[in-house]
Motif scaffolding. Structure first.
Motif, PDB file in Angstrom:
ATOM      1  N   ALA A   1       8.435   7.481  -9.378  1.00 34.80           N
ATOM      2  CA  ALA A   1       7.620   6.296  -9.123  1.00 34.80           C
ATOM      3  C   ALA A   1       8.489   5.122  -8.676  1.00 34.80           C
ATOM      4  CB  ALA A   1       6.825   5.924 -10.381  1.00 34.80           C
TER       5      ALA A   1
ATOM      6  N   LEU B   1       9.595   5.761  -5.033  1.00 34.74           N
ATOM      7  CA  LEU B   1       8.524   5.611  -4.053  1.00 34.74           C
ATOM      8  C   LEU B   1       8.089   4.159  -3.919  1.00 34.74           C
ATOM      9  CD1 LEU B   1       6.353   8.785  -4.754  1.00 34.74           C
ATOM     10  CD2 LEU B   1       8.039   8.409  -2.948  1.00 34.74           C
ATOM     11  N   LYS B   2       8.134   3.402  -5.008  1.00 42.88           N
ATOM     12  CA  LYS B   2       7.812   1.970  -4.931  1.00 42.88           C
ATOM     13  C   LYS B   2       8.807   1.238  -4.035  1.00 42.88           C
ATOM     14  CE  LYS B   2       5.500   1.437  -9.425  1.00 42.88           C
ATOM     15  NZ  LYS B   2       5.611   0.859 -10.797  1.00 42.88           N
TER      16      LYS B   2
ATOM     17  N   ALA C   1       7.897   1.842  -0.496  1.00 51.26           N
ATOM     18  CA  ALA C   1       6.733   1.036  -0.115  1.00 51.26           C
ATOM     19  C   ALA C   1       7.137  -0.396   0.217  1.00 51.26           C
ATOM     20  CB  ALA C   1       5.702   1.053  -1.238  1.00 51.26           C
TER      21      ALA C   1
ATOM     22  N   TRP D   1       2.264   1.532  -2.034  1.00 53.39           N
ATOM     23  CA  TRP D   1       2.216   2.153  -3.343  1.00 53.39           C
ATOM     24  C   TRP D   1       0.819   2.031  -3.923  1.00 53.39           C
ATOM     25  CZ3 TRP D   1       4.384   5.407  -6.527  1.00 53.39           C
ATOM     26  CH2 TRP D   1       4.042   5.401  -7.883  1.00 53.39           C
TER      27      TRP D   1
ATOM     28  N   LEU E   1       2.701   7.384  -3.269  1.00 47.47           N
ATOM     29  CA  LEU E   1       2.931   6.667  -2.023  1.00 47.47           C
ATOM     30  C   LEU E   1       1.809   7.033  -1.059  1.00 47.47           C
ATOM     31  CD1 LEU E   1       5.244   4.819  -0.874  1.00 47.47           C
ATOM     32  CD2 LEU E   1       6.012   6.867   0.362  1.00 47.47           C
TER      33      LEU E   1
END
Length: 368
Positions: A105, A108-109, A112, A120, A141
């Protein structure tokens, strides 16, 4: 008198067909030579994803090329519908790249925050849109611009459009030898006859090395076996393509879900295995537990054409006159097909080409 063509394309998969399509649209006399049926190899085995963002996390030439190719699809789909009467089922249903752990997480944030085309989505928001995904996700994502097509319909549409433009397609016509006929032509020898071409494009996927090694020994293409299956699931919803690590779930317009794909280097066997399909099912259930109750439809396998670095070979072979290569597209043949066809066309016509692409996809990587 042997038939003479401006361009002979060895290989009738999506890359060869796309190349022939764009050359034909430029008014060139084109012939495609395919050992079996067009689109029957790794192109048919593909899930049809147009996922530029899923293949790399680097903003490099490959990513730029992939995005440009993805952007060509709306116009291509419209043109093919007019030229062939076939709808390639282009749809932009987006993709969720799942975060199954807190660490994923965080990663992936960050993506974004850095990439303009992704955002996200929290766990709650994802599950509101895709309620049958596993509740243990940490979010995902969202890649809105990623879509898909039907690989089978895409190849058939390209084939019919080429024929409409008076191109020739020789199916069940394996090429067993290529000779320099004279200074300006290539002689393509097949069991069905011999043909002359002023230029040649090698685009026969995992088998490209069989011919390519005669001209460029450092540009090897090898098979990467990939297994997939499709299932149907009544009463459950999956609107977007879902991806985690090496497994994806792709919802199709007919209601089926394609699950893929395994990866096995150097394996020429094109039959699916219990081991491979079982592994995919386990990964799919971890993303979407209700898959366990799905009805099995079918399983299949294909041979992706791998290269030394996972990037395709696209360009002119400097050691031979009028010899071009479009091979080694790995698992990105469907995604990269339009832009590859355009690049080969532009090389044929001596048009200006982005130097980044010339360098990134050059045939002899050792020249870098």
């Amino acid at each position: 008198m042997k038939p003479l063509y401006d361009a002979g394309i060895i290989g009738g998969g999506v890359i060869g067909l796309s190349t022939a399509y764009y050359l034909s649209k430029s008014g060139l006399r084109v012939a495609v030579f395919e050992s079996g049926k067009t689109g029957s190899g790794s192109s048919r085995a593909a899930a049809g994803m147009l996922g530029a963002h899923t293949e790399t996390e680097e903003n490099d030439a490959f990513f730029k090329f992939a995005k440009e190719s993805q952007a060509l699809y709306p116009e291509l789909a419209q043109d093919l519908l007019l030229e062939s009467g076939i709808d390639i089922q282009l749809q932009y249903n987006g993709m969720y790249k799942l975060a199954m752990t807190a660490e994923e997480a965080v990663s992936l944030k960050k993506r974004a925050e850095l990439e303009p085309d992704v955002e996200w989505h929290s766990k709650e928001y994802v599950l509101k849109n895709e309620p049958d995904l596993i509740a243990a996700i940490h979010g995902a994502l969202r890649i809105e611009k990623d879509g898909q097509v039907s690989p089978v319909l895409l190849c058939e549409a390209l084939k019919q459009a080429i024929l409409q433009m008076n191109g020739k397609i020789y199916e069940n016509t394996p090429v067993y030898k290529i000779n320099r006929f004279n200074i300006s032509n290539y002689e393509i020898k097949t069991a069905q006859g011999d043909y002359l071409c002023e230029s040649l494009v090698l685009a026969n996927g995992a088998w490209s090395s069989c011919i390519l090694e005669d001209f460029a020994r450092n540009a090897a293409v090898h098979p990467v076996k990939g297994e997939c299956l499709s299932v149907s699931l009544q009463g459950c919803k999956l609107s977007s393509t879902v991806f985690h690590e090496s497994c994806y779930l792709v919802p199709k317009l007919d209601g089926k879900i394609v699950i893929g794909a395994t990866m096995e280097n150097g394996n020429w066997n094109q039959e699916p295995t219990i081991k491979g399909i079982s592994a995919l099912m386990e990964k799919a259930k971890k993303m979407m537990p209700v898959i366990e109750h799905a009805h099995f439809h079918k399983a299949w396998a294909g041979l992706r054409p791998g290269s030394i670095d996972g990037k395709p070979y696209i360009g002119r072979l400097s050691s031979m006159p009028n010899l071009f290569v479009a091979a080694g597209h790995y698992r990105n043949g469907i995604l990269l097909a339009p832009r590859t066809g355009v690049m080969i066309r532009d090389l044929f016509l001596n048009r200006t080409i982005d130097s980044e692409f010339i360098h990134a996809f050059q045939i002899i990587r050792s020249e870098r």
